[in-house]
Design a protein around this motif. Structure first.
Motif: not given
Length: 279
Positions: A22, A47-49, A68, A70, A98, A100-102, A104, A112
């Protein structure tokens, strides 16, 4: 079938699995409006990714492409980790992913990506970056791809949910860009039974066809097309490996035969090649 496992059983583990880390990114936050009506940025929101690293990442010095993703549910509902463990290093080149659960927002490009490139051994170039989106989370990857031309060299869209206003936004954002200005390999798909509603004037099949044509007309390399399937992860999950193999094939060869296996035949019984795969 039935399955029973005791709590300490570690599960069936594929050989050469990747691992998750993370990273934390601190985004500016805005205060609620004060009594005088003024508000402003006063702090940061961590915010954690989640980041998936390929097998043997810690044992070498190689640099890897970064994807990435989304959609906030790709890792869980889409079972991306299981697919990555199965295909990366076999039919897909070694990559970093990566999640992107939140969402960005603009911070993907501004904050990021620089952090990912600084923290991990990435290929910090357009040919080493990809945007992936599905369904209601397809506008952001398109926006990011065209907002800063030359930052991303790969794009994958499953079931583009583009209403008229969103299509206009992407058209305006892309401006006069073409393949001569920005190399781009794209994978675009939609289901023959994808979301559509005559009452709401929304048809994911039409917006998918529009996106494919939009990219092709500007000279970009587009793979995929209409597939014999429906929508959401119950559909998309079947082609995650195909999407990955198209963006970053381990041998550099686009899997045309696998693409043709999925492509719909339109309104008739013609050969799959007529449905939209670029040779």
């Amino acid at each position: 079938m039935s399955w029973h496992a005791m709590p300490d059983w570690p599960g069936w583990r594929l050989p050469d699995q990747g691992r998750l880390e993370e990273i934390q990114v601190e985004f500016p936050t805005a205060d609620a409006a004060t009594a005088g009506g003024a508000g402003g940025a006063s702090g940061v929101s961590p915010t954690r990714f989640p980041v998936w690293l390929p097998p043997d990442y810690d044992q070498g010095a190689e640099r890897y492409p970064v994807i990435y993703v989304h959609h906030p549910q790709a890792r869980h509902e889409g079972r991306w980790i299981e697919t990555l463990d199965r295909v990366v290093g076999r039919t897909v080149a070694l990559v970093i992913v990566v999640f992107l659960e939140t969402p960005p927002g603009e911070a993907l490009i501004d904050a990021l990506i620089p952090i990912v490139d600084a923290r991990f051994r990435t290929r910090a170039e357009a040919a080493g970056r990809a945007n992936v989106g599905q369904g209601f989370h397809t506008q952001a990857p398109l926006w990011d791809t065209f907002r800063k031309p030359g930052l991303f060299g790969h794009l994958a869209i499953q079931s583009y949910f583009g209403i008229e206003q969103q299509i206009e936004e992407i058209t305006a954002l892309a401006g006069d860009l073409s393949a001569a200005d920005m190399p781009l390999r794209a994978y675009v798909e939609w289901g023959q039974w994808d979301i559509h509603s005559a009452h709401e004037a929304a048809d994911v099949r039409d917006s998918g066809r529009w996106l494919e044509a939009f990219l092709r007309q500007r000279g970009w390399q587009v793979h995929g097309g209409e597939v014999f399937d429906s929508t959401d992860f119950s559909s998309w999950i079947h082609r995650t490996s195909l999407l990955l193999e198209t963006l970053f094939p381990i041998d550099g060869q686009i899997p045309h035969q696998k693409l043709h296996h999925w492509l719909a035949t339109g309104k008739g019984g013609s050969e799959p090649e007529t449905a939209g795969s670029t040779p």
